[in-house]
Design an enzyme around this catalytic site. Structure first.
Site, PDB file in Angstrom:
ATOM      1  N   LEU A  64      36.373  55.094  16.697  1.00  0.00           N
ATOM      2  CA  LEU A  64      37.165  53.900  16.998  1.00  0.00           C
ATOM      3  C   LEU A  64      38.616  54.324  17.189  1.00  0.00           C
ATOM      4  O   LEU A  64      39.151  55.074  16.377  1.00  0.00           O
ATOM      5  CB  LEU A  64      37.086  52.873  15.861  1.00  0.00           C
ATOM      6  CG  LEU A  64      35.724  52.241  15.561  1.00  0.00           C
ATOM      7  CD1 LEU A  64      35.795  51.447  14.263  1.00  0.00           C
ATOM      8  CD2 LEU A  64      35.287  51.340  16.716  1.00  0.00           C
ATOM      9  N   HIS A  65      39.232  53.837  18.263  1.00  0.00           N
ATOM     10  CA  HIS A  65      40.653  54.151  18.447  1.00  0.00           C
ATOM     11  C   HIS A  65      41.407  53.086  19.232  1.00  0.00           C
ATOM     12  O   HIS A  65      42.637  53.090  19.242  1.00  0.00           O
ATOM     13  CB  HIS A  65      40.821  55.499  19.158  1.00  0.00           C
ATOM     14  CG  HIS A  65      40.502  55.456  20.629  1.00  0.00           C
ATOM     15  ND1 HIS A  65      39.205  55.515  21.089  1.00  0.00           N
ATOM     16  CD2 HIS A  65      41.297  55.334  21.708  1.00  0.00           C
ATOM     17  CE1 HIS A  65      39.231  55.448  22.416  1.00  0.00           C
ATOM     18  NE2 HIS A  65      40.475  55.334  22.820  1.00  0.00           N
ATOM     19  N   ARG A  66      40.721  52.149  19.882  1.00  0.00           N
ATOM     20  CA  ARG A  66      41.416  51.168  20.717  1.00  0.00           C
ATOM     21  C   ARG A  66      42.171  50.161  19.852  1.00  0.00           C
ATOM     22  O   ARG A  66      41.734  49.798  18.770  1.00  0.00           O
ATOM     23  CB  ARG A  66      40.438  50.469  21.650  1.00  0.00           C
ATOM     24  CG  ARG A  66      39.840  51.426  22.670  1.00  0.00           C
ATOM     25  CD  ARG A  66      39.162  50.726  23.810  1.00  0.00           C
ATOM     26  NE  ARG A  66      38.611  51.706  24.741  1.00  0.00           N
ATOM     27  CZ  ARG A  66      39.277  52.240  25.751  1.00  0.00           C
ATOM     28  NH1 ARG A  66      40.535  51.862  25.973  1.00  0.00           N
ATOM     29  NH2 ARG A  66      38.725  53.130  26.532  1.00  0.00           N
TER      30      ARG A  66
END
Length: 389
Positions: A232-234
């Site tokens: 996850l990074h957004r």
């Protein structure tokens, strides 16, 4: 003094070398390739490997420094066998707008002193958009690899980067027919759009024989097809602690006794520090980012991957590994219509897809057209044709 004659041009021997040098230079193409973040590195590697064997194209690699963690940039040059960049702008940290302004300033200083006729940008990161603006203001050709992708969600910074970049691009290299159709709808002429395939798959094909089992595989006693991999990074998923922890709880509740490995992006780790999630969840293991070859190993052998990354949707599709993308939209619809990916637009959908996986059910998938490992070669062929070299 002895004189030589060629094609009615008379020149002295001491000027002969300069003449031939000018002739050679006239059939050479000088280009700049821009990289700034992890996805860029993966995409430029196959192109650079091809260009290293090219006699008529000179390239200069510029690294903006947008990703400054060593595990997010330097290591990829080693894993992907890319020569060190010729120039490093040294941009790191700060907001996207701050990075944009610094990249524009730094890249302008470089490009105005360069003889390059064209600049190649890839993907949809801040560096791509910022360097594209500089390129056109300095009247150079702009070439966009992975052009035409659209999520149709302008709340995504990447979507803004794609739209702005493609609005000023001269030549468009696309990964799919759908991407080309998007460009045509936006008024781009067909003769500037080239369907060449997915260059990220070139890197995947090249590196799969060399993937490396990471130490975490032994540490957590993992078994093939018996663990999940999460990334996850957004901003929509990681910039709000409540949203982020709700996602992690949904994953934890849905996978039973299986282990989920979560290589934590630095931005995500910062958000998690103020929560109790590390102690609350037992079946998600939070680890540092992995090297590219290690991460590919984890993808290839996972039961499924849960992600919000565009590139991972592509990699899992090629490797026929089930993928659940937690986002409201995707700019890579072919990974759903053809590939192994599904789009979970909310937490109930995420849980439902994970339940399907736990039941041992998933759809049949295949590899999209021209995702064959030969995209870089097709790009180089098109460069020859475009510039008549």
């Amino acid at each position: 003094m002895e004189f030589l004659e060629m094609d009615s041009v008379i020149f002295s021997e001491d000027k002969g070398f300069q003449y031939f040098y000018r002739i050679i230079q006239s059939v050479m193409l000088d280009i700049v390739i821009v990289a700034g973040a992890r996805p860029n590195f993966v995409k430029i590697a196959p192109l650079i490997h091809k260009l290293l064997r090219e006699e008529k194209i000179n390239y200069t690699l510029v690294h903006t420094g947008q990703h400054y963690d060593p595990l997010m940039n330097d290591v990829f040059f080693e894993d992907l066998s890319i020569p060190a960049p010729s120039y490093h702008l040294g941009i790191s940290g700060g907001s996207q707008n701050k990075q944009t302004s610094e990249i524009i300033t730094g890249f302008e200083e470089f490009l105005k002193d360069s003889n390059a006729k064209a600049v190649i940008v890839v993907g949809d990161v801040t560096s791509t958009m910022a360097c594209s603006i500089v390129t056109k203001k300095l009247h150079r050709d702009l070439i966009h690899i992975e052009a035409g992708l659209r999520s149709h969600d302008r709340a995504m910074p990447e979507e803004i980067n794609r739209i702005l970049t493609d609005s000023i691009t001269d030549y468009f290299f696309t990964t799919s027919r759908e991407a080309g159709a998007n460009l045509v709808k936006e008024g781009i002429a067909d003769d500037r759009i080239f369907f060449v395939g997915n260059i990220m798959i070139d890197s995947l094909v090249r590196t799969l024989p060399f993937i490396q089992r990471p130490e975490v595989y032994r540490t957590y006693s993992l078994e093939e097809n018996n663990y999940y991999l999460l990334t996850l990074h957004r901003a929509d998923n990681v910039d709000n602690a409540d949203v982020l922890t709700d996602i992690l709880r949904a994953v934890s509740e849905s996978i039973g006794d299986r282990t989920c490995i979560f290589p934590v992006h630095p931005r995500t780790e910062k958000m998690l520090r103020g929560t109790s999630i590390f102690h609350e969840i037992k079946n998600i293991e939070f680890i540092e980012p992995l090297r590219y070859l290690e991460f590919l190993f984890m993808q290839k052998h996972a039961k499924a991957v849960i992600t919000d990354s565009g590139g991972i949707q592509e990699e899992t599709t090629f490797m026929n590994v089930p993928c659940v993308t937690y986002r409201t939209t995707t700019e890579r619809p072919e990974t759903i219509t053809t590939g192994s990916n599904e789009l979970a637009q909310d937490l109930p959908a995420l849980k439902a897809f994970l339940n399907t996986l736990e039941a041992g059910e998933w759809k049949t998938s295949s590899i999209p057209p021209l995702w064959d490992g030969n995209t870089a070669g097709r790009i180089v062929q098109k460069l020859h044709a475009i510039y008549s070299i």
